[in-house]
Design a protein around this motif. Sequence first.
Motif, PDB file in Angstrom:
ATOM      1  N   SER A 114      23.522  -8.420  19.828  1.00 34.38           N
ATOM      2  CA  SER A 114      22.640  -8.991  19.985  1.00 34.38           C
ATOM      3  C   SER A 114      21.522  -9.145  18.629  1.00 34.38           C
ATOM      4  O   SER A 114      21.147 -11.149  18.627  1.00 34.38           O
ATOM      5  N   LYS A 115      20.678  -8.778  18.574  1.00 35.55           N
ATOM      6  CA  LYS A 115      20.197  -8.060  17.329  1.00 35.55           C
ATOM      7  C   LYS A 115      20.057  -8.836  15.995  1.00 35.55           C
ATOM      8  O   LYS A 115      19.851  -9.480  15.323  1.00 35.55           O
ATOM      9  N   GLU A 116      21.734  -8.348  16.021  1.00 34.94           N
ATOM     10  CA  GLU A 116      22.322  -8.452  15.135  1.00 34.94           C
ATOM     11  C   GLU A 116      22.015 -10.537  14.854  1.00 34.94           C
ATOM     12  O   GLU A 116      21.337 -11.892  13.637  1.00 34.94           O
ATOM     13  N   TYR A 117      22.405 -11.154  16.348  1.00 38.83           N
ATOM     14  CA  TYR A 117      23.192 -12.549  16.136  1.00 38.83           C
ATOM     15  C   TYR A 117      21.779 -13.436  15.718  1.00 38.83           C
ATOM     16  O   TYR A 117      21.265 -14.086  15.020  1.00 38.83           O
ATOM     17  N   ALA A 118      20.490 -12.817  16.245  1.00 37.44           N
ATOM     18  CA  ALA A 118      19.303 -13.453  16.319  1.00 37.44           C
ATOM     19  C   ALA A 118      18.799 -13.608  14.764  1.00 37.44           C
ATOM     20  O   ALA A 118      17.971 -14.526  14.926  1.00 37.44           O
ATOM     21  N   LYS A 119      18.816 -12.542  14.024  1.00 38.40           N
ATOM     22  CA  LYS A 119      19.247 -11.988  12.375  1.00 38.40           C
ATOM     23  C   LYS A 119      18.896 -13.726  12.400  1.00 38.40           C
ATOM     24  O   LYS A 119      18.305 -14.139  11.075  1.00 38.40           O
ATOM     25  N   VAL A 120      20.250 -13.916  12.402  1.00 37.17           N
ATOM     26  CA  VAL A 120      21.348 -14.934  11.747  1.00 37.17           C
ATOM     27  C   VAL A 120      20.461 -16.581  11.890  1.00 37.17           C
ATOM     28  O   VAL A 120      20.440 -17.309  11.355  1.00 37.17           O
ATOM     29  N   TYR A 121      20.263 -16.814  13.249  1.00 44.30           N
ATOM     30  CA  TYR A 121      20.657 -18.222  13.218  1.00 44.30           C
ATOM     31  C   TYR A 121      18.706 -18.163  13.470  1.00 44.30           C
ATOM     32  O   TYR A 121      17.722 -19.534  13.552  1.00 44.30           O
ATOM     33  N   GLU A 122      18.171 -16.612  13.446  1.00 46.48           N
ATOM     34  CA  GLU A 122      16.273 -17.702  12.859  1.00 46.48           C
ATOM     35  C   GLU A 122      16.169 -17.377  12.038  1.00 46.48           C
ATOM     36  O   GLU A 122      14.968 -18.715  11.539  1.00 46.48           O
ATOM     37  N   ILE A 123      17.106 -17.157  10.404  1.00 45.73           N
ATOM     38  CA  ILE A 123      16.996 -17.200   9.132  1.00 45.73           C
ATOM     39  C   ILE A 123      17.081 -19.237   9.253  1.00 45.73           C
ATOM     40  O   ILE A 123      16.710 -19.581   8.738  1.00 45.73           O
ATOM     41  N   ASP A 124      18.255 -18.993   9.974  1.00 43.13           N
ATOM     42  CA  ASP A 124      18.430 -20.627  10.271  1.00 43.13           C
ATOM     43  C   ASP A 124      18.033 -21.699  10.287  1.00 43.13           C
ATOM     44  O   ASP A 124      17.642 -22.968   9.785  1.00 43.13           O
ATOM     45  N   ARG A 125      16.839 -21.131  11.945  1.00 41.02           N
ATOM     46  CA  ARG A 125      16.080 -22.292  12.373  1.00 41.02           C
ATOM     47  C   ARG A 125      14.504 -21.803  11.510  1.00 41.02           C
ATOM     48  O   ARG A 125      14.065 -22.935  10.970  1.00 41.02           O
ATOM     49  N   GLN A 126      14.198 -21.355  10.685  1.00 33.07           N
ATOM     50  CA  GLN A 126      13.037 -20.527   9.804  1.00 33.07           C
ATOM     51  C   GLN A 126      13.112 -22.281   9.197  1.00 33.07           C
ATOM     52  O   GLN A 126      12.710 -22.353   8.327  1.00 33.07           O
ATOM     53  N   TYR A 127      14.420 -21.770   8.596  1.00 30.86           N
ATOM     54  CA  TYR A 127      15.111 -22.973   7.275  1.00 30.86           C
ATOM     55  C   TYR A 127      14.778 -24.395   7.461  1.00 30.86           C
ATOM     56  O   TYR A 127      14.226 -25.612   6.866  1.00 30.86           O
ATOM     57  N   VAL A 128      15.090 -24.958   8.758  1.00 31.16           N
ATOM     58  CA  VAL A 128      15.763 -26.246   8.993  1.00 31.16           C
ATOM     59  C   VAL A 128      13.662 -26.619   9.404  1.00 31.16           C
ATOM     60  O   VAL A 128      13.921 -27.907   9.476  1.00 31.16           O
ATOM     61  N   LYS A 129      13.008 -25.799  10.223  1.00 27.12           N
ATOM     62  CA  LYS A 129      11.600 -25.749  10.067  1.00 27.12           C
ATOM     63  C   LYS A 129      11.566 -25.822   8.771  1.00 27.12           C
ATOM     64  O   LYS A 129       9.373 -26.138   9.353  1.00 27.12           O
ATOM     65  N   GLY A 130      11.038 -25.941   8.079  1.00 23.19           N
ATOM     66  CA  GLY A 130      10.638 -25.762   7.087  1.00 23.19           C
ATOM     67  C   GLY A 130       9.741 -24.456   6.346  1.00 23.19           C
ATOM     68  O   GLY A 130       8.785 -24.885   5.464  1.00 23.19           O
ATOM     69  N   GLU A 131       9.851 -23.513   6.816  1.00 24.83           N
ATOM     70  CA  GLU A 131       9.361 -22.320   7.335  1.00 24.83           C
ATOM     71  C   GLU A 131       9.710 -21.106   5.840  1.00 24.83           C
ATOM     72  O   GLU A 131       9.043 -20.640   5.677  1.00 24.83           O
ATOM     73  N   LEU A 132      10.864 -21.454   5.644  1.00 22.65           N
ATOM     74  CA  LEU A 132      11.661 -21.211   4.720  1.00 22.65           C
ATOM     75  C   LEU A 132      12.093 -22.119   3.719  1.00 22.65           C
ATOM     76  O   LEU A 132      12.335 -23.000   4.279  1.00 22.65           O
ATOM     77  N   SER A 133      11.524 -21.971   2.398  1.00 20.29           N
ATOM     78  CA  SER A 133      12.611 -22.420   1.515  1.00 20.29           C
ATOM     79  C   SER A 133      13.994 -22.465   1.439  1.00 20.29           C
ATOM     80  O   SER A 133      14.700 -21.744   1.396  1.00 20.29           O
ATOM     81  N   PHE A 134      14.416 -23.503   0.384  1.00 19.43           N
ATOM     82  CA  PHE A 134      16.263 -23.685   0.513  1.00 19.43           C
ATOM     83  C   PHE A 134      16.430 -22.277  -0.669  1.00 19.43           C
ATOM     84  O   PHE A 134      17.178 -21.469   0.210  1.00 19.43           O
ATOM     85  N   ASN A 135      15.599 -21.696  -1.742  1.00 11.69           N
ATOM     86  CA  ASN A 135      15.563 -20.755  -2.200  1.00 11.69           C
ATOM     87  C   ASN A 135      15.515 -19.153  -1.137  1.00 11.69           C
ATOM     88  O   ASN A 135      16.210 -18.098  -1.042  1.00 11.69           O
ATOM     89  N   ASP A 136      14.331 -19.034  -0.538  1.00  8.68           N
ATOM     90  CA  ASP A 136      14.141 -18.054   0.115  1.00  8.68           C
ATOM     91  C   ASP A 136      14.982 -17.837   1.299  1.00  8.68           C
ATOM     92  O   ASP A 136      15.555 -16.696   2.355  1.00  8.68           O
ATOM     93  N   ALA A 137      16.308 -18.852   2.138  1.00 12.04           N
ATOM     94  CA  ALA A 137      16.791 -18.961   3.164  1.00 12.04           C
ATOM     95  C   ALA A 137      17.846 -18.269   2.007  1.00 12.04           C
ATOM     96  O   ALA A 137      18.535 -17.292   2.500  1.00 12.04           O
ATOM     97  N   VAL A 138      19.129 -18.626   1.714  1.00 16.36           N
ATOM     98  CA  VAL A 138      19.513 -18.134   0.202  1.00 16.36           C
ATOM     99  C   VAL A 138      19.905 -16.048   0.447  1.00 16.36           C
ATOM    100  O   VAL A 138      20.850 -15.988   0.562  1.00 16.36           O
ATOM    101  N   VAL A 139      19.122 -16.265  -0.800  1.00 13.15           N
ATOM    102  CA  VAL A 139      18.193 -14.896  -0.661  1.00 13.15           C
ATOM    103  C   VAL A 139      18.384 -14.105   1.106  1.00 13.15           C
ATOM    104  O   VAL A 139      18.957 -13.384   1.277  1.00 13.15           O
ATOM    105  N   ASN A 140      17.837 -15.061   1.675  1.00  9.16           N
ATOM    106  CA  ASN A 140      16.832 -14.057   3.366  1.00  9.16           C
ATOM    107  C   ASN A 140      18.782 -13.793   3.552  1.00  9.16           C
ATOM    108  O   ASN A 140      19.032 -12.746   4.586  1.00  9.16           O
TER     109      ASN A 140
END
Length: 390
Positions: A114-140
């Motif tokens: 469950s923690k692993e799922y959360a990590k993946v979806y959290e990156i997506d949410r941060q990117y969609v909300k604009g908290e991560l740039s395109f480059n940062d999201a891809v790197v993460n």
Amino acid sequence: MGRLTLKQMILNKCEEERGLAGRLAELSGYNSGSSLMKILKDEKKEFAKFYGLVKIVRYLFPYEEKMLLAEYAATLDPKKQTARLMLEYLNINHLNEAQDDLISKMANCSNLESKEYAKVYEIDRQYVKGELSFNDAVVNFSSLQLKYTETKLIADIMKSYCYLDEHEYNMIFKTLSPVENLFSEIKDEYLSSVLYFRYAILMVGHYVRKQQIIKVRDICWSLINQSNDEYFVSFAYLHLGNSYMVESYDKSYNFLMRGYELVKDKHGRIEFGLRNSINFVSNLWKKDTVILDIKSENVSDVHEVAFYYIQHDQFGMGEKTLDTLNFNSLTLNQKAFHKYYRGILNNSMKDFTDSIKYFKQSGDFFYRQLPIMKLKEMNLPDCVLEALAE
């Protein structure tokens, strides 16, 4: 008295209507009505068949489906499988508040999967909300050390959505080509089918740009006929409409509008894509069926406003609008469109050849035909046009 739980609502329906439990059991994949009733009568037991639950709610409460499942998500044990599958449901349906709440619970629970799922979806949410740039999201996404097949596949799909937003279709193909065989390893019916639909939609975007039009249309009609999810159906209509963009205004516009009406005010990313394509095909064919956002600073929106002015002979406004963009900060695909618009504005052979160059570099062979068609109108020799089309 508090609001009834989802299980109690379903149970009440079954008790009110004779034979309904048996029909719901067949619909949801349970052996019998009695086995389904056992699940419904025990609030602590979770549905072993998540897709079955979705089908039941969709059948009994079609207009309340998303609200009810979002509420149900708040009651789930974050350590269990239902929570992990629910995360994908919430994501695909843009139930953001419920999704953020579930991500937080899963990230702080003791179950490693469950923690692993959360990590993946959290990156997506941060990117969609604009908290991560395109480059940062891809790197993460690329930096994740993932153990489970499901999360590896989800991460690659989420990363490909980042590439989609930047029109990097070659990178989508490069990322997703190796994962096609992973779907057979996913045992849950719901997750397997939803992720495959995601994969197919992303790959169709690549096929459009490679001008594999028959393949695109076959896949899109298959998705429209197989999926009950408005998200996937609308995406299929997007690519179907795009495939007719140069060939037929009526077919392109009608397919795009079918998709747009499905997701209007519901799904940000796909709604934006459909609106952008409606604007482009309307401008391309000099129609007034645009849905422009003149206040937006998004590059695609600015381009469509400029294209509208140019196609309606308001050349000064078109040039002024294009001048608001920093050309050097644009992606290769955006540069290609920018040069195409400049070419129309200035009747410039140089701008059209630059547009072809950038389309080629971005891997977009479908829209590359537009500046080639303009050069043909300028009576360039066929041998030169053929060389540019290679």
